[in-house]
Structures are given as C-alpha cells and as structure tokens.
Design a protein around this motif. Structure first.
Motif, short mmCIF file in Angstrom:
data_model
loop_
_atom_site.label_atom_id
_atom_site.label_comp_id
_atom_site.label_asym_id
_atom_site.label_seq_id
_atom_site.Cartn_x
_atom_site.Cartn_y
_atom_site.Cartn_z
N UNK A 280 -12.84 -4.71 -10.57
CA UNK A 280 -12.62 -4.56 -12.01
C UNK A 280 -11.16 -4.29 -12.31
N UNK A 281 -10.36 -4.06 -11.27
CA UNK A 281 -8.95 -3.71 -11.45
C UNK A 281 -8.26 -3.93 -10.11
N UNK A 282 -7.01 -4.36 -10.14
CA UNK A 282 -6.24 -4.57 -8.91
C UNK A 282 -4.84 -3.99 -9.06
N UNK A 283 -4.77 -2.73 -9.41
CA UNK A 283 -3.47 -2.08 -9.55
C UNK A 283 -2.77 -1.96 -8.20
N UNK A 284 -1.51 -2.34 -8.15
CA UNK A 284 -0.69 -2.18 -6.96
C UNK A 284 0.23 -0.98 -7.17
N UNK A 285 -0.01 0.14 -6.46
CA UNK A 285 0.77 1.36 -6.73
C UNK A 285 2.24 1.24 -6.36
N UNK A 286 2.63 0.16 -5.68
CA UNK A 286 4.03 -0.05 -5.34
C UNK A 286 4.85 -0.53 -6.54
N UNK A 287 4.18 -1.03 -7.57
CA UNK A 287 4.87 -1.59 -8.71
C UNK A 287 5.12 -0.53 -9.78
N UNK A 288 6.32 -0.52 -10.32
CA UNK A 288 6.70 0.47 -11.34
C UNK A 288 5.78 0.39 -12.56
N UNK A 289 5.44 -0.81 -12.97
CA UNK A 289 4.58 -0.96 -14.15
C UNK A 289 3.21 -0.35 -13.93
N UNK A 290 2.68 -0.49 -12.72
CA UNK A 290 1.38 0.09 -12.40
C UNK A 290 1.47 1.61 -12.33
N UNK A 291 2.53 2.12 -11.73
CA UNK A 291 2.72 3.57 -11.63
C UNK A 291 2.83 4.20 -13.02
N UNK A 292 3.47 3.50 -13.92
CA UNK A 292 3.62 4.00 -15.28
C UNK A 292 2.28 4.02 -16.01
N UNK B 68 -1.85 17.04 -2.86
CA UNK B 68 -0.70 16.25 -3.29
C UNK B 68 -0.41 15.14 -2.28
N UNK B 69 -0.67 15.42 -1.01
CA UNK B 69 -0.44 14.42 0.03
C UNK B 69 -1.29 13.18 -0.14
N UNK B 70 -2.50 13.35 -0.67
CA UNK B 70 -3.35 12.19 -0.91
C UNK B 70 -2.74 11.31 -1.99
N UNK B 71 -2.32 11.93 -3.09
CA UNK B 71 -1.71 11.16 -4.19
C UNK B 71 -0.43 10.47 -3.73
N UNK B 72 0.38 11.18 -2.96
CA UNK B 72 1.63 10.59 -2.47
C UNK B 72 1.35 9.42 -1.53
N UNK B 73 0.35 9.57 -0.66
CA UNK B 73 0.04 8.50 0.29
C UNK B 73 -0.50 7.27 -0.43
N UNK B 74 -1.25 7.47 -1.52
CA UNK B 74 -1.73 6.32 -2.28
C UNK B 74 -0.58 5.60 -2.96
#
Length: 310
Positions: free
Chosen positions: A147-159, A221-227
C-alpha cells in the motif's frame, strides 16, 4: 487501567456492511532468536495461495486483521505477523531491536513457513518496502502487494513520514551518532510518526496513537535510526512482481513518493489507486479495489502468469 485496544476497535472503522464479515483469527506463537513471535492465522489447507500480512510503524497484526479476514473463503491461507516491539510479540531485550531484525525475521518466517504453495506478501505503510526487501531473499515469494513504498533514504520521504516534516531533516545527519546507550533510549511512536493522518477519520489516528501495542508503543531510538539509514538494496534485486495499491486520498504519504520507489525496482511492477481510501485503506470503493486486486494477484501466482490487477 484503560481497557486494552483490540481487533474489534479497528473493525469498527470498516464500512458497516463489511463488519459482519470479519472472521476471528487463531493466535499462534513462533520462536525466533530471543523473541516469541505472535501470529494471527486463518488456516485453509485447500487454499492454493498463502498470504502473509505485514504491518508498518503505527499498527500491528490485530489492527490489520479486519481487512485481511475479508479474504477468508476466497482461496487464501492467511497469516498476519506482529513484528518485534509491536502487538503481542514478546522480546527479551526490546532496547536492542533494529530494523535489520525486522528484515531478518520476515525472511526467516517466509522460509520456515514454506509448504510448496506460492506466498504473497501484503505490506502496509513502511511494511511495503520491508516485504520487498525480505522477499528478495526467498525463492517462494510469488508477488508483493504494497500500500506504500516509502524509501527512508530519500529526503522527501523522511519529511513526509514524521510529524515534524521538513524540520526533521535538520536532525537526520545525527542518526549516524546513535549507538551504544543512546540507541537504547525509548521513544513513543506517536511522538514521531504523523498518526494524525493515519486515516480519513481522525479518530482512527487517535486510536492508533493510544494503542500501546501499535502507534502508542515505545521503541528504541536505535530502531528508528536503523530504519532511516537502511538502504533496502536487496529490494532492488527482487525479480517477483510488485504491485503498488496506494490509497488515493492518503494525506500522510503522497503516492508520488511510492511511485518513485516503484520505478527503481527491477522486477515487473504495476500501480493502481485505491479509490476513496486514506493511508489505512478502510473506505469503499478502495477497500473493494484492494480485495479484488489481491484475488487477481493470487490467480496470477497460481497460474504462473504475471497480470495487472487493475
């Protein structure tokens, strides 16, 4: 003490005509490393296809079950998994869980459950790219529906994914410093994730935020950072079909972000909008779109023919 939020609470957001079709699951437990992984099941030995349902950062297996269970009797053997830190999965050391654990767990579960039938992975929210990543390790995955394919490496997705939007980008370079005792600091998901836009009904977001097994869970916090730092490079090696079925009225994660990721995948891909749905696809007619799309993907998996579910 407040009453525990359960499957029935989420089922209440389905269209009234759908609520009587929700089938209760059977709970099972699967030992994996230092976890007892909680699974919800609807077993159908005669079903030609197995469906494994994977939640994202604001939900869990019981939250997704009301939608998944609408597929009972339609040729699916159903399983929904509680990933570590969520749902009823028991973890001995919650403060050391990372996103890589999620990838490893899902890949191992796919292998452990292999019974010769093709398996389809249904990934919701951040579970979308997760299922592609983990599925790339397996030879039994017939297709992924996301239902979603967010790539966390992309600035737009992180925002988009955090409630702080572009302000969050200021702190992203600091993620590389998250290690040791700092990585074990617990944070509530609802402090970070923009759960206000979980669905078109604002009360759904409030429910997720106070659900201690879902959006109200505490994660290190380590989980969020690793994602946020995970490259999902294995997802780009997947050769099975990936079908993006993105909610049309998703106010949290714009479809354009998922489309951008879809274009980076090497296998066959399709894309369709779930009409009238918010991020959590519960509304009609998009809910019917999702169910019929999954049936078409399953039929293609059984026949061995790639098809476009739209």
């Amino acid at each position: 003490m407040p009453s525990e939020i359960g499957l029935e609470d989420y089922a209440g957001f389905l269209p009234p005509a759908r609520r009587t079709s929700v089938v209760p699951p059977v709970s099972e437990w699967w030992p994996w490393r230092n976890h007892r992984i909680h699974l919800l099941r609807f077993r159908d030995a005669n079903a030609p296809v197995r469906l494994l349902v994977v939640h994202g950062a604001g939900a869990h297996a019981s939250a997704l079950w009301p939608v998944a269970s609408l597929l009972t009797g339609r040729g699916f053997d159903l399983t929904a998994v509680d990933m570590p830190l969520y749902g009823r999965t028991v973890t001995r050391s919650r403060r050391t869980v990372t996103y890589q654990d999620w990838v490893d767990l899902l890949a191992d579960l796919i292998s452990a459950e292999d019974d010769g039938r093709p398996v389809i992975l249904l990934g919701a929210s951040i579970g979308g790219l997760l299922t592609v990543e983990a599925g790339a390790r397996s030879h039994r995955v017939a297709a992924v529906v996301a239902t979603c394919l967010l790539d966390p490496q992309k600035r737009s997705a992180r925002s988009a994914m955090t409630r702080f939007h572009s302000l969050a980008l200021i702190f992203m370079p600091l993620l590389k410093l998250v290690r040791g005792p700092i990585a074990r600091i617990p944070l509530k998901v609802s402090w970070i994730a923009d759960l206000r836009n979980m669905g078109r009904d604002s009360s759904l977001g409030r429910l997720c935020a106070k659900d201690a097994r879902g959006g109200g869970a505490w994660v290190p916090l380590g989980f969020l950072a690793s994602y946020m730092q995970h490259s999902h490079s294995e997802a780009r090696t997947a050769h099975f079909p990936v079908h993006l079925m993105h909610p049309e009225l998703d106010a949290w994660t714009p479809v354009e972000l998922s489309e951008d990721t879809l274009q980076t995948l090497h296998g066959p891909t399709t894309s369709q909008l779930l009409r009238g749905c918010g991020h959590f696809p519960l509304e009609e007619p998009g809910l019917a779109d999702l169910l019929s799309g999954l049936e078409k993907v399953a039929a293609a998996a059984v026949s061995g023919i790639e098809s476009t579910p739209g």
